[in-house]
Design a protein around this motif. Structure first.
Motif, short mmCIF file in Angstrom:
data_model
loop_
_atom_site.label_atom_id
_atom_site.label_comp_id
_atom_site.label_asym_id
_atom_site.label_seq_id
_atom_site.Cartn_x
_atom_site.Cartn_y
_atom_site.Cartn_z
N LEU A 2 -1.83 3.40 -5.48
CA LEU A 2 -1.46 4.10 -4.24
C LEU A 2 -0.38 3.36 -3.43
O LEU A 2 -0.16 3.67 -2.27
N ALA A 3 0.27 2.39 -4.04
CA ALA A 3 1.33 1.64 -3.33
C ALA A 3 2.60 2.47 -3.27
O ALA A 3 2.92 3.23 -4.18
N GLY A 4 3.34 2.31 -2.19
CA GLY A 4 4.59 3.03 -1.99
C GLY A 4 5.78 2.12 -2.20
O GLY A 4 6.02 1.21 -1.42
N LEU A 5 6.51 2.35 -3.28
CA LEU A 5 7.72 1.58 -3.61
C LEU A 5 8.93 2.52 -3.65
O LEU A 5 9.86 2.31 -4.42
N ARG A 6 8.94 3.53 -2.80
CA ARG A 6 10.06 4.49 -2.76
C ARG A 6 11.36 3.76 -2.45
O ARG A 6 11.39 2.90 -1.57
N PHE A 7 12.38 4.11 -3.16
CA PHE A 7 13.73 3.57 -2.95
C PHE A 7 13.78 2.04 -3.10
O PHE A 7 14.72 1.41 -2.62
N ALA A 8 12.79 1.46 -3.76
CA ALA A 8 12.80 0.00 -3.99
C ALA A 8 13.86 -0.34 -5.03
O ALA A 8 14.26 0.50 -5.85
N ARG A 9 14.31 -1.59 -4.99
CA ARG A 9 15.26 -2.09 -5.99
C ARG A 9 14.58 -3.27 -6.68
O ARG A 9 14.22 -4.26 -6.04
N CYS A 10 14.37 -3.12 -7.99
CA CYS A 10 13.72 -4.16 -8.79
C CYS A 10 14.68 -4.64 -9.87
O CYS A 10 15.16 -3.84 -10.67
N GLU A 11 14.95 -5.93 -9.87
CA GLU A 11 15.84 -6.51 -10.88
C GLU A 11 15.17 -7.75 -11.47
O GLU A 11 14.75 -8.64 -10.75
N ARG A 12 15.08 -7.77 -12.80
CA ARG A 12 14.38 -8.83 -13.53
C ARG A 12 12.96 -9.00 -12.98
O ARG A 12 12.58 -10.03 -12.43
N VAL A 13 12.17 -7.92 -13.15
CA VAL A 13 10.79 -7.88 -12.66
C VAL A 13 9.86 -7.58 -13.82
O VAL A 13 10.18 -6.76 -14.69
N VAL A 14 8.72 -8.25 -13.83
CA VAL A 14 7.68 -7.99 -14.83
C VAL A 14 6.41 -7.57 -14.10
O VAL A 14 5.94 -8.28 -13.21
N PHE A 15 5.90 -6.40 -14.48
CA PHE A 15 4.58 -5.94 -14.05
C PHE A 15 3.69 -6.11 -15.27
O PHE A 15 3.87 -5.40 -16.25
N ARG A 16 2.73 -7.01 -15.22
CA ARG A 16 1.88 -7.30 -16.38
C ARG A 16 0.41 -7.11 -16.01
O ARG A 16 -0.06 -7.71 -15.04
N ASP A 17 -0.27 -6.25 -16.77
CA ASP A 17 -1.70 -6.00 -16.55
C ASP A 17 -1.97 -5.53 -15.13
O ASP A 17 -2.95 -5.93 -14.50
N CYS A 18 -1.09 -4.68 -14.61
CA CYS A 18 -1.23 -4.19 -13.24
C CYS A 18 -1.83 -2.79 -13.23
O CYS A 18 -1.52 -1.95 -14.07
N ARG A 19 -2.66 -2.55 -12.24
CA ARG A 19 -3.22 -1.22 -12.01
C ARG A 19 -2.32 -0.54 -11.00
O ARG A 19 -2.27 -0.94 -9.84
N MET A 20 -1.60 0.49 -11.46
CA MET A 20 -0.58 1.14 -10.64
C MET A 20 -0.82 2.64 -10.53
O MET A 20 0.11 3.42 -10.38
N ASN A 21 -2.10 3.06 -10.58
CA ASN A 21 -2.43 4.48 -10.48
C ASN A 21 -1.84 5.06 -9.19
O ASN A 21 -1.97 4.47 -8.13
N GLU A 22 -1.20 6.18 -9.30
CA GLU A 22 -0.62 6.90 -8.17
C GLU A 22 0.39 6.07 -7.37
O GLU A 22 0.65 6.36 -6.21
N CYS A 23 0.98 5.07 -7.99
CA CYS A 23 2.04 4.28 -7.36
C CYS A 23 3.26 5.18 -7.19
O CYS A 23 3.58 5.97 -8.07
N ASP A 24 3.93 5.07 -6.07
CA ASP A 24 5.08 5.93 -5.78
C ASP A 24 6.38 5.14 -5.96
O ASP A 24 6.72 4.31 -5.13
N LEU A 25 7.06 5.41 -7.06
CA LEU A 25 8.33 4.76 -7.37
C LEU A 25 9.50 5.73 -7.19
O LEU A 25 10.56 5.55 -7.80
#
Length: 172
Positions: A78-101
């Motif tokens: 349920l995290a809101g990452l709208r309009f985020a900028r991610c460069e050289r990022v690793v999401f590992r073993d993350c629970r991202m249900n309903e995450c807003d990208l």
């Protein structure tokens, strides 16, 4: 075939560094075991940061910038990452249900064993993005992943999501 994402640079920590407990604009830092649920910090700037076992459920981080960031075993449901900028990022073993990208820019990003069920991916711009072992069931905007890399087994596992994104009616 596209190139794999570049690995993030590790934080340059001084001797005796103690992990941070709060998530503010950070450079060369580690945040561990922090409960940051419902955090409101739009425009957050993280550079060379590692987050480990952090709870960011419902966090509002719209228009944030993550450069050289690693998130290990974190909850971003349920995290809101709208309009985020991610460069050289690793999401590992993350629970991202309903995450807003929505409309996020992802460059050199790896999602490894992440649960992205019901995530919003609409308008995501991808460059050297890889998904490995991720669940995408009911994700919205999966067509925005055009150009991303995935192992064949993961493509098969998420075939229904991709068929829906292409408007294919599945029949028995």
């Amino acid at each position: 075939m596209g190139k794999p994402p570049q690995e993030p640079y590790e934080p340059d920590l001084p001797d005796g560094y103690m992990p941070a407990r709060e998530l503010t604009d950070l450079v060369d830092a580690v945040v561990e075991d922090a409960d940051l649920a419902n955090l409101r910090n739009p425009g957050l700037d993280l550079r060379r940061v590692a987050l480990r076992r952090c709870r960011l459920t419902g966090a509002e981080l719209a228009e944030s910038t993550f450069v050289d960031v690693t998130l290990d075993d974190c909850r971003l449901d349920l995290a809101g990452l709208r309009f985020a900028r991610c460069e050289r990022v690793v999401f590992r073993d993350c629970r991202m249900n309903e995450c807003d990208l929505y409309d996020a820019v992802l460059k050199d990003v790896l999602f490894e064993r992440c649960d992205l069920r019901e995530a919003t991916l609409t308008g995501v711009k991808v460059e050297r993005v890889e998904l490995r072992g991720c669940a995408l069931a009911a994700a919205r905007g999966a067509e925005s992943l055009r150009g991303a890399r995935m192992p064949w087994n993961d493509v098969i596992e998420n075939a229904g999501v991709f068929a829906t994104a292409l408007g294919i009616d599945i029949v028995d």
